[in-house]
Design a protein around this motif. Sequence first.
Motif, short mmCIF file in Angstrom:
data_model
loop_
_atom_site.label_atom_id
_atom_site.label_comp_id
_atom_site.label_asym_id
_atom_site.label_seq_id
_atom_site.Cartn_x
_atom_site.Cartn_y
_atom_site.Cartn_z
N ARG A 1 0.83 -1.20 0.00
CA ARG A 1 0.00 0.00 0.00
C ARG A 1 0.86 1.26 0.00
N LEU A 2 1.94 1.27 0.80
CA LEU A 2 2.83 2.43 0.82
C LEU A 2 3.51 2.63 -0.52
N GLU A 3 3.96 1.55 -1.14
CA GLU A 3 4.65 1.66 -2.43
C GLU A 3 3.72 2.16 -3.52
N ARG A 4 2.45 1.80 -3.42
CA ARG A 4 1.51 2.18 -4.46
C ARG A 4 0.99 3.61 -4.30
N THR A 5 1.14 4.19 -3.10
CA THR A 5 0.59 5.51 -2.81
C THR A 5 1.64 6.59 -3.04
N ALA A 6 1.27 7.63 -3.76
CA ALA A 6 2.19 8.75 -4.01
C ALA A 6 2.57 9.42 -2.69
N PRO A 7 3.82 9.89 -2.57
CA PRO A 7 4.29 10.46 -1.29
C PRO A 7 3.42 11.59 -0.76
N ASP A 8 2.83 12.41 -1.63
CA ASP A 8 2.02 13.53 -1.16
C ASP A 8 0.55 13.15 -0.97
N ARG A 9 0.28 11.83 -0.95
CA ARG A 9 -1.09 11.35 -0.72
C ARG A 9 -1.16 10.36 0.43
N VAL A 10 -0.02 10.06 1.06
CA VAL A 10 0.03 8.95 2.01
C VAL A 10 -0.87 9.18 3.22
N THR A 11 -0.75 10.35 3.86
CA THR A 11 -1.51 10.58 5.09
C THR A 11 -3.01 10.52 4.85
N ARG A 12 -3.48 11.19 3.79
CA ARG A 12 -4.91 11.18 3.51
C ARG A 12 -5.40 9.79 3.14
N THR A 13 -4.58 9.05 2.40
CA THR A 13 -4.97 7.69 2.01
C THR A 13 -5.04 6.78 3.22
N LEU A 14 -4.02 6.79 4.07
CA LEU A 14 -4.02 5.93 5.24
C LEU A 14 -5.11 6.33 6.23
N SER A 15 -5.37 7.62 6.34
CA SER A 15 -6.43 8.08 7.23
C SER A 15 -7.79 7.60 6.74
N ALA A 16 -8.05 7.75 5.44
CA ALA A 16 -9.32 7.27 4.88
C ALA A 16 -9.46 5.76 5.06
N TRP A 17 -8.35 5.06 4.89
CA TRP A 17 -8.35 3.60 5.04
C TRP A 17 -8.71 3.22 6.47
N ALA A 18 -8.07 3.86 7.45
CA ALA A 18 -8.30 3.53 8.85
C ALA A 18 -9.71 3.91 9.29
N VAL A 19 -10.20 5.05 8.83
CA VAL A 19 -11.56 5.47 9.17
C VAL A 19 -12.57 4.45 8.66
N THR A 20 -12.40 4.01 7.42
CA THR A 20 -13.32 3.04 6.83
C THR A 20 -13.27 1.72 7.57
N THR A 21 -12.06 1.27 7.92
CA THR A 21 -11.93 0.01 8.62
C THR A 21 -12.62 0.05 9.98
N LYS A 22 -12.40 1.12 10.73
CA LYS A 22 -13.04 1.24 12.05
C LYS A 22 -14.55 1.35 11.93
N ALA A 23 -15.02 2.14 10.97
CA ALA A 23 -16.46 2.33 10.81
C ALA A 23 -17.14 1.03 10.36
N SER A 24 -16.53 0.33 9.41
CA SER A 24 -17.13 -0.93 8.93
C SER A 24 -17.11 -1.98 10.02
N THR A 25 -16.07 -2.01 10.84
CA THR A 25 -16.02 -2.96 11.95
C THR A 25 -17.12 -2.67 12.96
N ALA A 26 -17.32 -1.40 13.28
CA ALA A 26 -18.39 -1.03 14.21
C ALA A 26 -19.76 -1.40 13.65
N LEU A 27 -19.98 -1.14 12.36
CA LEU A 27 -21.27 -1.44 11.74
C LEU A 27 -21.53 -2.94 11.69
N LEU A 28 -20.53 -3.71 11.24
CA LEU A 28 -20.70 -5.16 11.13
C LEU A 28 -20.85 -5.80 12.51
#
Length: 414
Positions: free
Chosen positions: A338-365
């Motif tokens: 995931r890090l290799e595929r993500t552009a350096p100036d997009r890493v924080t927003r990408t990882l943040s969106a990823w973590a938010v979705t994971t936590k939210a989907s876990t809570a919902l499921l």
Amino acid sequence: MRSGHRLGRPFGWLWGAYGTSALGTWLAFGAFPLIAIKVLHSGPAEVAALASVGAAVGAAVAVPLGPWVEFRRKRPVLIAMDLVRFAALLTIPTAFALGALTFLQLLLVSVVVAAADITFRAASGAYLKTLLPAEDLLVANARFESTAWTTTIIGPPLGGAAIGLLGPVATVVADALSYLLSALGIRAMGGHEPRPERREAARMRPRDLLHGWRYILADPTLRPLFFNTALFNGLVMAAQPLLAVLMLGRLGFAPWQYGLAFAAPSIGGLLGSRLARPLVTRFGQHQVLVVVGSLRALWPIGLAFLGPGSGGLLLVMGVELGLIFCCGIFNPVYATYRLERTAPDRVTRTLSAWAVTTKASTALLTAVWGVLGGLLGPRTAIGLAGVLLLTTPLLLPRRAAARLSQPEPTPSGT
């Protein structure tokens, strides 16, 4: 984990800080529900809300922090998030000592800690990518994974003993102090971190909040991996409360047996993380990702056949050992991919969106499976989660991704 591959003094401090805070987290594992039950005399609905609502609201709070952090130095953010968690957790023993602790305070602290945790993880991923060359990322992620499983093995037994001797509030103090030590370790790294260049407007716009998700969904290799990990993690975690009900209720397992069933197999994660790099070297990153990502989905359905006695205990331990072993290999490979595929100036927003979705989907499921467990029974609901997990390999990337090493130009209109 002394493999002879040196990653430098700054990484050593970062690794030590991660291990310290991870140990503190596992020492305090289960402390919030215990405080709610034993100290505040909360009911099942309140305890469930503490687990699900706190994580979900914390994820929502973290949404604007991803774009905000992207164009700031990451090390000060890491220190700030550690200090936020330290201060938030320290309010609990303080209020307890003053006789002023309330359930609302527990809920608010869980929200703050969840939001700070997501922000810390996103910033640390971006910082790691600037700290090390690309060829060392898998080594670093494997060491983090190894440390995570090591603290999983030793933390809960020590925390359980501390809770028995001193009460659950004492482990919250230990968790708070671990974040303070982590902040001091990151500060001790030294060195100069250049401020990231911002090629966009200086003022954050509302649409920037969704940029992480747009970036993920537009990428043909990140997109399937995103859905795979969100669904896999959510289904695995959703079945855990039902498994506790089945084991501790209907099947009559003792609490120590329940704890042993999950603590002992964590050795599989430690072993798997040690194998990640040799397997990638021999078979290639993409092949390991797909094969191990498919194998990890085969294990959980075995929990639907759980029975009483020593045979049932061995079944749970065997299933968890296989699952955790595969996750121990998969997680560092996936994090590096995931890090290799993500552009350096997009890493924080990408990882943040990823973590938010994971936590939210876990809570919902988890909430959905709680309802299914009441309607169908815990065993049937666990089996249904296992069947659905068998479909998750279909969402793994079908072909290898090219490594991105330079920032991509910002698309017009974003």
